[in-house]
Write a protein that holds these residues in place. Structure first.
Motif, PDB file in Angstrom:
ATOM      1  N   THR A  84      -7.543  -8.142  -0.920  1.00  0.00           N
ATOM      2  CA  THR A  84      -8.652  -7.668  -1.750  1.00  0.00           C
ATOM      3  C   THR A  84      -8.395  -7.744  -3.251  1.00  0.00           C
ATOM      4  O   THR A  84      -9.343  -7.753  -4.040  1.00  0.00           O
ATOM      5  CB  THR A  84      -9.008  -6.215  -1.392  1.00  0.00           C
ATOM      6  N   ASP A  85      -7.142  -7.793  -3.661  1.00  0.00           N
ATOM      7  CA  ASP A  85      -6.846  -7.836  -5.091  1.00  0.00           C
ATOM      8  C   ASP A  85      -5.932  -8.999  -5.462  1.00  0.00           C
ATOM      9  O   ASP A  85      -5.223  -8.962  -6.470  1.00  0.00           O
ATOM     10  CB  ASP A  85      -6.215  -6.512  -5.559  1.00  0.00           C
ATOM     11  N   PHE A  86      -5.940 -10.050  -4.616  1.00  0.00           N
ATOM     12  CA  PHE A  86      -5.064 -11.189  -4.878  1.00  0.00           C
ATOM     13  C   PHE A  86      -5.736 -12.467  -4.389  1.00  0.00           C
ATOM     14  O   PHE A  86      -5.452 -12.962  -3.304  1.00  0.00           O
ATOM     15  CB  PHE A  86      -3.716 -10.977  -4.173  1.00  0.00           C
ATOM     16  N   PRO A  87      -6.661 -13.029  -5.215  1.00  0.00           N
ATOM     17  CA  PRO A  87      -7.346 -14.263  -4.809  1.00  0.00           C
ATOM     18  C   PRO A  87      -6.351 -15.401  -4.580  1.00  0.00           C
ATOM     19  O   PRO A  87      -5.299 -15.456  -5.210  1.00  0.00           O
ATOM     20  CB  PRO A  87      -8.256 -14.571  -5.995  1.00  0.00           C
ATOM     21  N   MET A  88      -6.713 -16.301  -3.698  1.00  0.00           N
ATOM     22  CA  MET A  88      -5.874 -17.475  -3.481  1.00  0.00           C
ATOM     23  C   MET A  88      -5.970 -18.423  -4.683  1.00  0.00           C
ATOM     24  O   MET A  88      -6.972 -18.418  -5.395  1.00  0.00           O
ATOM     25  CB  MET A  88      -6.288 -18.199  -2.197  1.00  0.00           C
ATOM     26  N   PRO A  89      -4.941 -19.209  -4.906  1.00  0.00           N
ATOM     27  CA  PRO A  89      -4.976 -20.157  -6.035  1.00  0.00           C
ATOM     28  C   PRO A  89      -6.211 -21.055  -5.971  1.00  0.00           C
ATOM     29  O   PRO A  89      -6.616 -21.488  -4.891  1.00  0.00           O
ATOM     30  CB  PRO A  89      -3.693 -20.967  -5.839  1.00  0.00           C
ATOM     31  N   PRO A 124     -10.383   4.777  -4.917  1.00  0.00           N
ATOM     32  CA  PRO A 124      -8.925   4.629  -4.948  1.00  0.00           C
ATOM     33  C   PRO A 124      -8.512   3.163  -4.806  1.00  0.00           C
ATOM     34  O   PRO A 124      -9.025   2.455  -3.950  1.00  0.00           O
ATOM     35  CB  PRO A 124      -8.468   5.437  -3.733  1.00  0.00           C
ATOM     36  N   GLY A 125      -7.606   2.726  -5.658  1.00  0.00           N
ATOM     37  CA  GLY A 125      -7.172   1.334  -5.609  1.00  0.00           C
ATOM     38  C   GLY A 125      -8.094   0.383  -6.330  1.00  0.00           C
ATOM     39  O   GLY A 125      -7.984  -0.844  -6.168  1.00  0.00           O
ATOM     40  N   LEU A 161      -7.232  -3.207   4.661  1.00  0.00           N
ATOM     41  CA  LEU A 161      -8.071  -2.020   4.529  1.00  0.00           C
ATOM     42  C   LEU A 161      -7.587  -0.911   5.468  1.00  0.00           C
ATOM     43  O   LEU A 161      -7.591   0.275   5.108  1.00  0.00           O
ATOM     44  CB  LEU A 161      -9.526  -2.383   4.836  1.00  0.00           C
ATOM     45  N   GLN A 162      -7.174  -1.278   6.674  1.00  0.00           N
ATOM     46  CA  GLN A 162      -6.629  -0.293   7.609  1.00  0.00           C
ATOM     47  C   GLN A 162      -5.392   0.394   7.016  1.00  0.00           C
ATOM     48  O   GLN A 162      -5.239   1.615   7.126  1.00  0.00           O
ATOM     49  CB  GLN A 162      -6.257  -0.973   8.926  1.00  0.00           C
ATOM     50  N   VAL A 163      -4.527  -0.393   6.389  1.00  0.00           N
ATOM     51  CA  VAL A 163      -3.309   0.164   5.791  1.00  0.00           C
ATOM     52  C   VAL A 163      -3.649   1.090   4.634  1.00  0.00           C
ATOM     53  O   VAL A 163      -3.040   2.158   4.473  1.00  0.00           O
ATOM     54  CB  VAL A 163      -2.365  -0.964   5.323  1.00  0.00           C
ATOM     55  N   ARG A 164      -4.609   0.696   3.815  1.00  0.00           N
ATOM     56  CA  ARG A 164      -4.997   1.549   2.685  1.00  0.00           C
ATOM     57  C   ARG A 164      -5.487   2.911   3.163  1.00  0.00           C
ATOM     58  O   ARG A 164      -5.231   3.937   2.514  1.00  0.00           O
ATOM     59  CB  ARG A 164      -6.096   0.858   1.866  1.00  0.00           C
ATOM     60  N   TRP A 165      -6.163   2.907   4.294  1.00  0.00           N
ATOM     61  CA  TRP A 165      -6.611   4.173   4.889  1.00  0.00           C
ATOM     62  C   TRP A 165      -5.422   4.954   5.444  1.00  0.00           C
ATOM     63  O   TRP A 165      -5.270   6.151   5.188  1.00  0.00           O
ATOM     64  CB  TRP A 165      -7.640   3.875   5.976  1.00  0.00           C
ATOM     65  N   ALA A 166      -4.559   4.269   6.192  1.00  0.00           N
ATOM     66  CA  ALA A 166      -3.432   4.936   6.840  1.00  0.00           C
ATOM     67  C   ALA A 166      -2.492   5.585   5.831  1.00  0.00           C
ATOM     68  O   ALA A 166      -2.041   6.725   6.028  1.00  0.00           O
ATOM     69  CB  ALA A 166      -2.664   3.933   7.708  1.00  0.00           C
ATOM     70  N   THR A 167      -2.192   4.894   4.737  1.00  0.00           N
ATOM     71  CA  THR A 167      -1.262   5.465   3.761  1.00  0.00           C
ATOM     72  C   THR A 167      -1.855   6.693   3.072  1.00  0.00           C
ATOM     73  O   THR A 167      -1.123   7.626   2.723  1.00  0.00           O
ATOM     74  CB  THR A 167      -0.856   4.420   2.708  1.00  0.00           C
ATOM     75  N   CYS A 186       0.821  -1.210   0.000  1.00  0.00           N
ATOM     76  CA  CYS A 186       0.000   0.000   0.000  1.00  0.00           C
ATOM     77  C   CYS A 186       0.857   1.263   0.000  1.00  0.00           C
ATOM     78  O   CYS A 186       0.491   2.274  -0.622  1.00  0.00           O
ATOM     79  CB  CYS A 186      -0.950  -0.011   1.193  1.00  0.00           C
ATOM     80  N   CYS A 187       1.975   1.225   0.688  1.00  0.00           N
ATOM     81  CA  CYS A 187       2.892   2.364   0.657  1.00  0.00           C
ATOM     82  C   CYS A 187       3.376   2.617  -0.768  1.00  0.00           C
ATOM     83  O   CYS A 187       3.409   3.766  -1.240  1.00  0.00           O
ATOM     84  CB  CYS A 187       4.088   2.113   1.574  1.00  0.00           C
ATOM     85  N   LEU A 188       3.747   1.567  -1.454  1.00  0.00           N
ATOM     86  CA  LEU A 188       4.229   1.707  -2.835  1.00  0.00           C
ATOM     87  C   LEU A 188       3.124   2.242  -3.745  1.00  0.00           C
ATOM     88  O   LEU A 188       3.378   3.079  -4.620  1.00  0.00           O
ATOM     89  CB  LEU A 188       4.733   0.359  -3.345  1.00  0.00           C
ATOM     90  N   GLU A 189       1.896   1.774  -3.545  1.00  0.00           N
ATOM     91  CA  GLU A 189       0.773   2.247  -4.366  1.00  0.00           C
ATOM     92  C   GLU A 189       0.479   3.719  -4.139  1.00  0.00           C
ATOM     93  O   GLU A 189      -0.009   4.401  -5.043  1.00  0.00           O
ATOM     94  CB  GLU A 189      -0.472   1.408  -4.064  1.00  0.00           C
ATOM     95  N   ASP A 190       0.781   4.217  -2.935  1.00  0.00           N
ATOM     96  CA  ASP A 190       0.531   5.622  -2.628  1.00  0.00           C
ATOM     97  C   ASP A 190       1.804   6.466  -2.702  1.00  0.00           C
ATOM     98  O   ASP A 190       1.891   7.544  -2.098  1.00  0.00           O
ATOM     99  CB  ASP A 190      -0.108   5.750  -1.231  1.00  0.00           C
ATOM    100  N   SER A 191       2.792   5.955  -3.417  1.00  0.00           N
ATOM    101  CA  SER A 191       4.040   6.701  -3.670  1.00  0.00           C
ATOM    102  C   SER A 191       4.781   7.066  -2.393  1.00  0.00           C
ATOM    103  O   SER A 191       5.401   8.129  -2.295  1.00  0.00           O
ATOM    104  CB  SER A 191       3.740   7.964  -4.492  1.00  0.00           C
ATOM    105  N   LEU A 192       4.728   6.180  -1.412  1.00  0.00           N
ATOM    106  CA  LEU A 192       5.498   6.331  -0.180  1.00  0.00           C
ATOM    107  C   LEU A 192       6.689   5.376  -0.234  1.00  0.00           C
ATOM    108  O   LEU A 192       6.684   4.397  -0.982  1.00  0.00           O
ATOM    109  CB  LEU A 192       4.623   6.025   1.038  1.00  0.00           C
ATOM    110  N   LYS A 193       7.702   5.642   0.571  1.00  0.00           N
ATOM    111  CA  LYS A 193       8.919   4.834   0.569  1.00  0.00           C
ATOM    112  C   LYS A 193       8.960   3.969   1.830  1.00  0.00           C
ATOM    113  O   LYS A 193       9.296   4.454   2.903  1.00  0.00           O
ATOM    114  CB  LYS A 193      10.144   5.749   0.490  1.00  0.00           C
TER     115      LYS A 193
END
Length: 543
Positions: free
Chosen positions: A70-75, A478-479, A384-390, A20-27
């Motif tokens: 949320t964007d990576f279903p299990m095999p 977003p996302g 989801l918490q991380v997506r909000w935090a970033t 999520c950091c990478l998606e929101d341009s954070l390092k």
């Protein structure tokens, strides 16, 4: 220049935090004390200090479609419920797919996290880490705490008089790994949560006798629901949640108790909760009741006292020749790298706005991920918490005023205690859909059911009447993920296909029955809407 973020822990929450950091341009820089990813889900023969531990036989209580990112279903070939090794395999697939490993510093312990000298202006944090005996101080624009809450065992020995003179062995369930040690022994397990149930069932096959002591009892559910469907997929629906929120409390309580007793009468097994008005997290275990019926497990009340080789219970009964005691009494939340002035923990209650942000900080640059215990999987909740935090970190979203956040926390605490009770182990309890939507609103990604029903009726019906799988939170905003719709429409195939390992002439496909369930839910919804419309019109006429 991209803002820097320190991430503590490389478990399921920490991995989502990096992405999520990478998606929101954070390092991001992730610090992991051990030598690999996985956190709780990485089994080791020995208990590692500062890291969650699990026993070798652990199988998930939540089905794979309900516990994935949320964007990576299990095999598709993964079974509906997963052995812990499969969960770890999934996390490694996730880390590899999104190229997350290069952002993790392994064998690096976070020792201290403090505000920087110019925190009031910058909101920055100083992080002191230790690797190979060498300390290092770095400054970060924000910090994500992802170290989990299953590390510090809660073992209230003062509540068990005589345990100091007991000559047998006793441990906390954190230190339980395999069952062989208990062969031919008389074992007492204290507690009635999922760990207690799993351990009791596992050792009951080789022990002389297993006793389980519970103060308040519990409900027990099977992973398998009607027609062989995973119980969480069958019951965790928006329609069902909406109806439950609309019913009077008394009627809801009766329906809940009837549903919980639909598999077996808990009172006949000594398991019925002492106060059925509270929705304590149920034990999910397919074998626990049958082992009681076979006499391999015996349920006992709370302990009055121990002696050198026996235990006396509150009902006056005694078990002699006791060899081993396993305390499955839960965990205490702790942050050894944080000062009390930064965050204070009181009996597992942490003052956080929506379980993520400390409301009294000047700058919203510190967030806690995974400090919640949903009636469902923690993995998509943490994401989801991380997506909000970033989004907060990068300035794309804002927190409300301090007074509003504190009022929200107080109200949430009051509601939680009314629903689940005041116990230490219920301090983080919440409803899965309710909490997910509560966080999703902050990001602008909560599904709009009415719009979906108009623009894409098939998808809208599945979102409302079908299982509330994590993909719903990638449909919009977003996302947004282009594969979310297909993931939702194909979720039942991925669930049922792995168990169809023998071809039969007439398929026992459950999907027609699922469609009939949708129809029934639709009729129920129409009745409720009609009821409230009539009620509203009556009130207006009276006015």
């Amino acid at each position: 220049m991209a803002k820097t973020v320190a991430i503590i822990g490389a478990g399921c929450s920490g991995l989502a935090a990096i992405k999520c950091c990478l998606e929101d341009s954070l390092k991001p820089t992730c610090f992991e004390k051990s030598d690999d990813i996985g956190g709780l889900w990485r089994y080791t023969e020995m208990v590692e200090d500062g890291r969650a531990s699990l026993y070798s036989s652990v199988v998930t209580n939540v089905s794979k479609e309900m516990m994935c990112y949320t964007d990576f279903p299990m095999p598709e070939e993964f079974p509906a419920y997963l052995h812990n090794s499969k969960v770890l395999e999934y996390l490694k697939l996730y880390a590899e797919h999104f190229r997350l490993l290069k952002y993790i510093q392994f064998k690096t312990e976070v020792c201290i996290v403090t505000r920087s000298p110019d925190y009031s202006e910058t909101g920055q944090w100083e992080v002191i880490t230790k690797k190979n005996g060498v300390n290092k101080k770095e400054c970060f624009d924000a910090v994500l705490v992802c170290n989990g809450h299953h590390v510090d065992p809660y073992l209230p020995l003062e509540s068990f008089p005589g345990i100091d003179i007991f000559k047998g062995c006793y441990i906390h369930s954190r230190f339980y790994k395999k069952y062989e040690h208990y062969r031919g022994k008389t074992v007492l397990i204290v507690g009635i949560g999922n760990s207690a149930g799993d351990i009791a069932v596992e050792i009951s096959g080789i022990a002389k006798q297993v006793y389980v002591s519970t103060r308040k009892g519990t409900w027990v559910l099977s992973r398998i629901y009607h027609d062989g469907l995973p119980i969480d997929m069958a019951l965790t629906t928006r329609c069902g949640f909406w109806i439950s929120r609309s019913l009077p409390a008394g009627l809801l309580h009766k329906l809940h108790q009837k549903q919980m007793n639909s598999w077996f009468d808990h009172a006949n097994y000594g398991l019925q909760p002492e106060d059925t008005s509270f929705l304590k997290e149920p034990m999910v275990n397919d074998h626990f009741p049958s082992q009681i019926l076979c006499g391999a497990i015996r349920i006992k009340p709370h302990i009055r006292m121990f002696s050198e080789s026996s235990v006396l219970f509150e009902d006056g009964s005694i078990v002699d020749g006791l060899d081993e005691v396993i305390f499955a009494t839960g965990y205490s939340i702790s942050f050894p790298f944080l000062d009390d002035s930064i965050v204070r923990v009181n009996d597992n209650n942490v003052t956080l706005y929506k379980n993520v942000f400390p409301p009294h900080h000047e700058k919203p640059t510190l967030a806690f991920i995974g400090l919640v215990q949903p009636l469902g999987s923690l993995l998509p909740v943490s994401e989801l918490q991380v997506r909000w935090a970033t989004r907060i970190f990068k300035g794309a979203a804002r927190l409300p005023p301090v007074a509003k956040m504190e009022a929200h926390f107080k109200k949430s605490l009051e509601v939680r205690r009314k629903r689940f009770g005041k116990g230490k182990n219920q301090a983080l309890q919440t409803y899965f859909i309710e909490y997910m939507d509560e966080v999703a609103v902050e990001i602008g990604i909560r599904p709009n059911i009415m719009r979906l029903l108009i623009t894409d009726p098939k998808l809208g019906l599945m979102v409302f009447f079908g299982p509330c799988t994590p993909y719903q939170y990638r449909l919009t905003g977003p996302g947004k993920w282009s594969g979310a719709k297909n993931a939702i429409l194909s979720q039942w195939s991925r669930t049922l296909n792995p168990s169809r390992t023998r071809v039969v002439q007439k398929s026992t496909d459950s999907r027609p029955k699922i469609r009939r369930l949708f129809l029934l839910c639709g009729l129920t919804t129409a009745i409720f809407v009609g009821f409230y419309c009539v009620k509203f019109k009556t009130l207006r006429l009276r006015a």
